[in-house]
Write an enzyme that holds these catalytic residues in place. Structure first.
Site, mmCIF file in Angstrom:
data_model
loop_
_atom_site.group_PDB
_atom_site.id
_atom_site.type_symbol
_atom_site.label_atom_id
_atom_site.label_comp_id
_atom_site.label_asym_id
_atom_site.label_seq_id
_atom_site.Cartn_x
_atom_site.Cartn_y
_atom_site.Cartn_z
ATOM 1 N N ILE A 118 17.213 -21.772 9.210
ATOM 2 C CA ILE A 118 18.019 -21.038 10.177
ATOM 3 C C ILE A 118 19.041 -20.138 9.483
ATOM 4 O O ILE A 118 19.232 -18.990 9.871
ATOM 5 C CB ILE A 118 18.729 -22.028 11.119
ATOM 6 C CG1 ILE A 118 17.689 -22.787 11.938
ATOM 7 C CG2 ILE A 118 19.713 -21.308 12.025
ATOM 8 C CD1 ILE A 118 18.224 -23.993 12.666
ATOM 9 N N GLU A 119 19.676 -20.662 8.441
ATOM 10 C CA GLU A 119 20.756 -19.897 7.801
ATOM 11 C C GLU A 119 20.264 -18.631 7.123
ATOM 12 O O GLU A 119 21.051 -17.762 6.777
ATOM 13 C CB GLU A 119 21.519 -20.777 6.805
ATOM 14 C CG GLU A 119 20.689 -21.329 5.649
ATOM 15 C CD GLU A 119 20.079 -22.693 5.961
ATOM 16 O OE1 GLU A 119 19.873 -23.003 7.148
ATOM 17 O OE2 GLU A 119 19.782 -23.431 5.007
ATOM 18 N N ASN A 141 14.565 -27.827 15.352
ATOM 19 C CA ASN A 141 14.533 -29.157 15.967
ATOM 20 C C ASN A 141 15.935 -29.664 16.309
ATOM 21 O O ASN A 141 16.371 -30.720 15.831
ATOM 22 C CB ASN A 141 13.821 -30.135 15.043
ATOM 23 C CG ASN A 141 12.416 -29.675 14.724
ATOM 24 O OD1 ASN A 141 11.798 -28.947 15.511
ATOM 25 N ND2 ASN A 141 11.908 -30.079 13.576
ATOM 26 N N GLN A 159 21.751 -30.832 8.787
ATOM 27 C CA GLN A 159 21.832 -29.379 9.021
ATOM 28 C C GLN A 159 23.267 -28.859 9.166
ATOM 29 O O GLN A 159 23.658 -27.908 8.502
ATOM 30 C CB GLN A 159 20.991 -29.004 10.254
ATOM 31 C CG GLN A 159 20.728 -27.510 10.364
ATOM 32 C CD GLN A 159 21.587 -26.845 11.434
ATOM 33 O OE1 GLN A 159 22.402 -27.484 12.070
ATOM 34 N NE2 GLN A 159 21.401 -25.553 11.619
ATOM 35 N N GLU A 160 24.053 -29.472 10.039
ATOM 36 C CA GLU A 160 25.393 -28.935 10.280
ATOM 37 C C GLU A 160 26.293 -29.027 9.045
ATOM 38 O O GLU A 160 26.953 -28.064 8.663
ATOM 39 C CB GLU A 160 26.066 -29.686 11.445
ATOM 40 C CG GLU A 160 27.524 -29.289 11.609
ATOM 41 C CD GLU A 160 28.141 -29.709 12.927
ATOM 42 O OE1 GLU A 160 28.166 -30.920 13.229
ATOM 43 O OE2 GLU A 160 28.616 -28.815 13.657
ATOM 44 N N GLU A 161 26.289 -30.179 8.422
ATOM 45 C CA GLU A 161 27.157 -30.369 7.265
ATOM 46 C C GLU A 161 26.794 -29.395 6.147
ATOM 47 O O GLU A 161 27.673 -28.825 5.494
ATOM 48 C CB GLU A 161 27.089 -31.808 6.753
ATOM 49 C CG GLU A 161 27.761 -32.831 7.684
ATOM 50 C CD GLU A 161 26.816 -33.439 8.702
ATOM 51 O OE1 GLU A 161 25.650 -33.009 8.756
ATOM 52 O OE2 GLU A 161 27.252 -34.352 9.442
ATOM 53 N N GLY A 205 18.892 -31.479 17.692
ATOM 54 C CA GLY A 205 19.031 -32.814 18.274
ATOM 55 C C GLY A 205 17.898 -33.767 17.942
ATOM 56 O O GLY A 205 17.813 -34.854 18.518
ATOM 57 N N CYS A 206 17.016 -33.382 17.025
ATOM 58 C CA CYS A 206 15.815 -34.196 16.781
ATOM 59 C C CYS A 206 15.793 -34.879 15.425
ATOM 60 O O CYS A 206 14.765 -35.377 14.987
ATOM 61 C CB CYS A 206 14.571 -33.323 16.920
ATOM 62 S SG CYS A 206 14.470 -32.562 18.534
ATOM 63 N N ASP A 219 23.828 -24.044 15.131
ATOM 64 C CA ASP A 219 24.363 -25.162 14.344
ATOM 65 C C ASP A 219 24.082 -26.423 15.162
ATOM 66 O O ASP A 219 24.545 -26.539 16.297
ATOM 67 C CB ASP A 219 25.867 -24.916 14.138
ATOM 68 C CG ASP A 219 26.664 -26.163 13.805
ATOM 69 O OD1 ASP A 219 26.073 -27.216 13.523
ATOM 70 O OD2 ASP A 219 27.904 -26.078 13.838
ATOM 71 N N ALA A 242 19.127 -36.617 13.171
ATOM 72 C CA ALA A 242 20.113 -37.685 13.317
ATOM 73 C C ALA A 242 20.246 -38.131 14.776
ATOM 74 O O ALA A 242 20.518 -39.298 15.056
ATOM 75 C CB ALA A 242 21.461 -37.199 12.791
HETATM 76 N N1 AR6 Z 1 16.853 -24.928 9.279
HETATM 77 C C1 AR6 Z 1 15.936 -25.296 10.217
HETATM 78 N N2 AR6 Z 1 15.721 -26.554 10.590
HETATM 79 C C2 AR6 Z 1 16.455 -27.520 10.006
HETATM 80 C C3 AR6 Z 1 17.422 -27.228 9.022
HETATM 81 C C4 AR6 Z 1 17.605 -25.859 8.659
HETATM 82 N N3 AR6 Z 1 18.496 -25.497 7.739
HETATM 83 N N4 AR6 Z 1 17.966 -28.380 8.627
HETATM 84 C C5 AR6 Z 1 17.376 -29.352 9.336
HETATM 85 N N5 AR6 Z 1 16.458 -28.850 10.177
HETATM 86 P P1 AR6 Z 1 19.915 -32.691 12.276
HETATM 87 P P2 AR6 Z 1 20.672 -33.384 15.044
HETATM 88 C C6 AR6 Z 1 15.598 -29.593 11.130
HETATM 89 O O1 AR6 Z 1 19.532 -34.095 12.078
HETATM 90 O O2 AR6 Z 1 19.561 -34.324 15.274
HETATM 91 C C7 AR6 Z 1 25.018 -33.977 11.977
HETATM 92 O O3 AR6 Z 1 25.713 -35.047 11.411
HETATM 93 C C8 AR6 Z 1 15.031 -30.882 10.592
HETATM 94 O O4 AR6 Z 1 13.741 -31.062 11.182
HETATM 95 O O5 AR6 Z 1 20.933 -32.087 11.380
HETATM 96 O O6 AR6 Z 1 21.061 -32.455 16.142
HETATM 97 C C9 AR6 Z 1 25.831 -33.314 13.068
HETATM 98 O O7 AR6 Z 1 27.183 -33.239 12.728
HETATM 99 C C10 AR6 Z 1 16.002 -31.914 11.123
HETATM 100 O O8 AR6 Z 1 15.422 -33.193 11.224
HETATM 101 O O9 AR6 Z 1 20.420 -32.411 13.792
HETATM 102 C C11 AR6 Z 1 25.586 -34.233 14.215
HETATM 103 O O10 AR6 Z 1 26.433 -35.350 14.169
HETATM 104 C C12 AR6 Z 1 16.331 -31.354 12.475
HETATM 105 O O11 AR6 Z 1 16.393 -29.946 12.246
HETATM 106 C C13 AR6 Z 1 24.151 -34.654 14.019
HETATM 107 O O12 AR6 Z 1 23.880 -34.479 12.627
HETATM 108 C C14 AR6 Z 1 17.597 -31.866 13.073
HETATM 109 O O13 AR6 Z 1 18.664 -31.748 12.174
HETATM 110 C C15 AR6 Z 1 23.203 -33.776 14.786
HETATM 111 O O14 AR6 Z 1 21.910 -34.257 14.623
#
Ligand code: AR6
Length: 531
Positions: free
Chosen positions: A284-285, A424, A311-313, A426-427, A294, A429
């Site tokens: 994404i970035e 993805n 991803q977010e961190e 929310g998919c 994000d 953590a």
């Molecule tokens: N670009 C595209 N897809 C990505 C990327 C990227 N840079 N990084 C990860 N993914 P997740 P959540 C995909 O777990 O479930 C944090 O602590 C990859 O398939 O970060 O919404 C936040 O602060 C990954 O499994 O997002 C929240 O507390 C999926 O995106 C919590 O995590 C989900 O990434 C949010 O968790």
């Protein structure tokens, strides 16, 4: 590209950008008002030097509506007199006296930080970083050259930010635009943990002092990521100290009242009119000029100042200006999102989660918009963390996610909006189902008139399934309202998430069949001769 190795399906990125290319999207203007706070002199944006801070003799407030600045005269700190009695001293004086001493290592730094902040644990990660992780020369270089710069930057805060910084509170749509230099100074204070602890915001705001990342003890498997996050931070400071960045950054809280959300069951737009590009590679970035999602925590930045490294961190640590949003952004409510325009990227990285690694300098070549912001827009939307996978199909929660995406993607401009770059959401953590989340985000894109660029993060099967579903929806001219009703009947069916796409296709056939029968019956009854 050879079709065998092609990693994407759908509309090409070039077509999605169109003749305008990635860098010509209209951006929201920076115009000071009651709801748009600007902290510098607008006329001094020249992209050669940092814009001049707005000078004011405004009284610095120490209240519940504004950031409590460490240098505020109301920021008092109890110190012991020689005779054992306690007096209250301005904390900024203590901070200045402490930090202007020579500091040779992390132990000395810790001791000095304890003179003005009593809430610090032992800074074990910080010590590990300088004593075990870095080469001795690197550590010496930091204490000799970088730390004095960070301290200097931090102590300039009273000159750099002279206006009260309002908190971005729940329920209020408001924006703050700061120079990158002001942000650097605020971050330097966060690094030195000078922001006062305040009871009123302790739980409803994410918090910006670097306490956890320096001091909390986490699982040993997290150590590597924490060390590399600290490398990113040091790199950021090194870089802004060599040359102060010259742009500005806008932080906007979006908050949409209930009646402004679509009635999803009544939306008659054809989903197939929204174009989609789905790619199993890429991140994404790296999606230039698009609205980058994000995958946020309701406390924006999530675990960026702790041990989190998804991803977010990662997004925040490679673009640390994002971190300052934690100082003033109250926890996001279900109808809210945070948009950040102009954050610069400083670091490259490798790996993900526990394998995260700083991979050197990143030269951000993103052009600036006419207001001096890098043309990078990031929107923080927090999905719901699901404990039980089956919860996510209840219609109330699907509605919540749909509306959350909607508030993030919505723009008051109606034409030529950048596509949403997501994946993805929310998919990971948060354990949601990407089949469902991709559809919900797709519906929100369609309702906000944006195309969708979806990264499946290495998963080519998911890419193809989403694309098949999209093709089905487009060929059958399924509207948002219809898809919403199918999702609701899926919710009632109590089937498992894996069968979602098959269910929708079946439901559509059933409806069509039903319609055909009804039609037939209608014709039959009108054509039947009356006796
Ligand atoms: N670009 C595209 N897809 C990505 C990327 C990227 N840079 N990084 C990860 N993914 P997740 P959540 C995909 O777990 O479930 C944090 O602590 C990859 O398939 O970060 O919404 C936040 O602060 C990954 O499994 O997002 C929240 O507390 C999926 O995106 C919590 O995590 C989900 O990434 C949010 O968790």
């Amino acid at each position: 590209e050879n079709s065998n190795t092609k990693s994407w399906v759908g509309t090409s990125l070039n077509e999605i950008y169109g003749k305008w290319g990635p860098w010509n999207y209209i951006t929201d203007p920076v115009t000071p008002s009651r709801y748009n706070h600007v902290f510098y002199n607008l006329e001094t944006v020249d992209l050669k030097n940092p814009p001049k801070p707005y000078c004011s003799s405004e009284k610095l407030l120490w209240d519940n509506d504004n950031v409590r600045m460490p240098f505020c005269e109301k920021n008092l700190f109890p110190v012991q007199n020689d005779d054992g009695t306690e007096v209250l001293k301005p904390r900024w004086e203590i901070i200045q006296t402490s930090l202007l001493q020579t500091i040779n290592n992390s132990r000395e730094l810790e001791a000095l930080m304890n003179t003005y902040n009593t809430r610090l644990p032992r800074l074990i990660n910080l010590h590990h970083f300088f004593e075990e992780e870095l080469e001795q020369e690197e550590a010496e270089h930091f204490f000799k050259n970088v730390l004095p710069g960070i301290i200097d930057l931090a102590l300039q805060l009273p000159h750099l930010v002279q206006k009260n910084v309002p908190l971005l509170k729940q329920g209020v749509q408001k924006s703050l635009t700061l120079t990158q230099q002001q942000i650097a100074s605020l971050l330097a204070n966060a690094f030195l943990c000078t922001f006062p602890w305040r009871k009123d915001t302790a739980t409803s705001y994410p918090g910006v002092n670097f306490i956890r990342i320096f001091g909390f003890q986490y699982k040993p498997t997290r150590q590597n990521a924490i060390m590399n996050k600290l490398r990113c931070i040091c790199h950021y400071f090194r870089k802004v100290l060599v040359k102060s960045p010259v742009g500005v950054v806008t932080f906007e809280r979006k908050s949409l009242s209930k009646h402004l959300f679509p009635r999803w069951d009544k939306e008659e737009n054809n989903l197939g009119n929204t174009r989609i590009h789905i790619c199993s590679e890429g991140k994404i970035e790296d999606a230039k000029g698009l609205l980058q999602v994000d995958f946020a925590n309701k406390n924006v930045g999530g675990g960026v100042l702790g041990s989190g490294c998804v991803q977010e961190e990662i997004r925040y640590i490679i673009s640390p200006e994002l971190i300052i949003s934690r100082l003033f952004t109250e926890r996001l409510d279900s109808n809210e999102a945070l948009v950040v325009i102009g954050a610069e990227r400083y670091s490259k990285y490798k790996g993900y989660g526990d394998s995260f690694e700083w991979a050197g300098n990143c030269e951000d070549l993103t052009p600036y918009d006419e207001y001096g912001r890098r043309r990078t827009t990031i929107v923080a939307i927090d999905a719901i963390p699901f404990r039980k996978a089956s919860d996510q199909y209840t219609s109330a929660l699907m509605l919540r996610e749909l509306n959350k995406a909607y508030v993030g993607f919505y723009s008051r401009f109606e034409k030529h909006l950048p596509a949403v770059a997501t994946g993805n959401w929310g998919c990971g953590a948060f354990r949601g189902n990407p089949y469902l989340k991709s559809l919900l985000q797709f519906m929100a894109c369609s309702a906000t008139k944006r195309d969708l660029v979806y990264f499946t993060f290495g998963d080519s099967e998911l890419r193809d399934s989403i694309y098949n579903m999209y093709t089905f929806i487009a060929t059958n001219q399924i509207t948002t309202g219809k898809l919403w009703r199918y999702l609701c009947s899926f919710s009632n069916s109590k089937l498992s998430g894996d069968s979602l796409f098959a269910f929708i296709q079946q439901a559509h056939f059933d409806v069509k069949k039903q319609l055909a029968i009804t039609d037939f019956m209608k014709n039959f009854s009108t054509e039947a001769p009356s006796t």
